[in-house]
Enzyme design. Structure first.
Site, short mmCIF file in Angstrom:
data_model
loop_
_atom_site.label_atom_id
_atom_site.label_comp_id
_atom_site.label_asym_id
_atom_site.label_seq_id
_atom_site.Cartn_x
_atom_site.Cartn_y
_atom_site.Cartn_z
NE ARG A 46 -3.78 5.92 11.32
CZ ARG A 46 -4.66 6.94 11.38
NH1 ARG A 46 -4.59 7.93 10.51
NH2 ARG A 46 -5.61 6.95 12.28
CE1 TYR A 98 11.86 -10.43 -0.74
CE2 TYR A 98 9.77 -9.29 -0.90
CZ TYR A 98 10.68 -10.02 -0.17
OH TYR A 98 10.40 -10.35 1.12
CG ASP A 170 13.00 -3.26 -4.68
OD1 ASP A 170 13.94 -2.86 -3.96
OD2 ASP A 170 12.30 -4.25 -4.42
CE LYS A 195 15.05 -7.56 3.21
NZ LYS A 195 14.43 -7.57 1.89
#
Ligand code: PLP
Length: 379
Positions: A46, A98, A170, A195
């Site tokens: 993790r 977004y 972003d 993306k």
């Protein structure tokens, strides 16, 4: 090192145990400790995993940043940035974000006492009236989604610095190939690696890049303490995807240019949003801060109702009707009913997200087939 070399090599060395040239998928959750605390720098996946670490170092290099962190999704990365804030803090952000970011800000963090101002930051002078001593973060996207406004990153960064406000960009739509916000003064860069970075529509992942050591420590603490970290297989897929980022982006930009010009001269197309046009309201800034204009294009159809637009969106043969963007395959999206469904009608229409708006993620197929498909769908 130049971009293409970093995309292929940064963070990666032949594997020390076997000499494997490609970073192995370290599919393990835990690591041997000779004695408690005596380990090779890895304890539990993790927090740290060698495949993910190679990817994170590569991600940092692409944005000319000191540190990179990979998250299980773009929104997982965004969530961690928001956790830097405390109740009473205020955030200034764009008005055509977004949809998922908007949903997180308004439906989750607003309930924790954080106040968001959604404004048109394509004019940096709009920001000043919203700044007060509680303003802790400016969050921006450029190009914006889906109307391709371009925000002057350096201009906003100057304002943020003057008031000691953190600036996070972003950078999903541009990818690090086209634009590097940290070089322009941003503190943090966020990516949906789902993306362009991944590039093959086969993985969901997010990333944050930064220079500041303290910021890195805090964000690493959040990611380890709350667990939005990606697994080794997904890390491998993005690491592999990045190796062709520069080649893919070149092709996205070239195909995008041709599609944009085709649509601009088409009699059925009304508005077209692509920052490469000289009459785009922010073209000069785009030219200054981006290396090319990308493969994301939005357009509206003259006189089309919602029903007409649905029909058109369903009539493509090469473009696939689907959410998301940035993969090798061309996609078409209807923002009102797909990506931007969670934004109230009044707010989204003010930002140009109307019923007849369609968004293209122009892929890297043969341009003749893409133009032919647009021709038949618009006929
Ligand atoms: C997709 C996307 C996100 C969210 O990323 P996920 O990987 O889907 O969580 C954030 N910002 C932009 C601009 C996006 O396109």
């Amino acid at each position: 090192m130049k971009f293409a070399t970093k995309a292929i090599h940064a963070g990666q060395e032949p594997d020390p145990t076997t000499g494997a040239v490609m970073t192995p998928i370290y599919q393990t959750s835990t690591y041997w400790q000779k004695q408690p605390g005596d380990n090779k720098g890895y304890e539990y996946s993790r927090g740290t995993n060698p495949t993910r670490k190679a990817l994170e170092d590569c991600l940092a290099a692409l944005e000319n940043a000191k540190h990179g962190l990979a998250f299980s999704s773009g929104l997982g990365a965004t969530d961690s940035v928001m956790k830097l804030l405390a109740p009473g803090d205020e955030v200034i952000t764009g008005d055509d974000l977004y949809g998922g970011s908007y949903r997180m800000f308004t439906k989750i963090f607003a309930n924790y006492g954080i106040k968001f101002h959604f404004i048109d930051i394509s004019k940096p002078e709009n920001i000043a009236p919203y700044i007060n001593e509680k303003t802790k973060l400016i969050w921006l996207e450029t190009p914006t989604n889906p109307t391709m406004k371009i925000i002057d990153i350096a201009g906003v960064a100057r304002i943020a610095k003057a008031h000691q406000i953190l600036l996070c960009v972003d950078n999903t739509f541009a990818s690090p190939y086209l634009q590097n916000p940290i070089d322009l003064g941003a503190d943090l860069v966020m990516h949906s690696a789902t993306k362009y970075l991944g590039g093959h529509s086969d993985v969901v992942m997010g990333a944050l890049m930064m220079n500041d050591d303290e910021l890195y420590k805090k964000l690493w603490f959040f990611y380890n303490a709350t667990g939005a970290t990606p697994g080794p297989m997904d890390s491998f897929l993005v690491l592999r995807g990045i190796k062709t980022l520069h080649l893919r982006m070149k092709a996205h930009c070239e195909n995008g240019r041709q599609v944009a010009h085709f649509l601009k001269s088409h009699p059925k197309v009304d508005k077209i949003y692509w920052p490469g046009f000289e009459d785009h309201p922010n073209h000069d800034i785009a030219k200054k801060q981006m290396r090319d204009f990308g493969g994301m294009i939005s357009f509206t159809i003259k006189g089309a109702t919602l029903e007409d637009t649905y029909k058109l969106a369903g009539s493509f043969k090469v473009f696939t009707l689907a959410e998301s963007l940035g993969g090798v395959e061309s996609l078409i999206n209807h923002p009102v009913s797909m990506t931007h469904g969670s934004i109230p009608k009044e707010l989204r229409e003010k930002a140009g997200v109307v019923d007849s708006l369609l968004r293209l993620s122009v892929g890297v197929e043969d341009i003749d087939d893409l133009l032919e498909d647009l021709k038949q769908a618009l006929s």
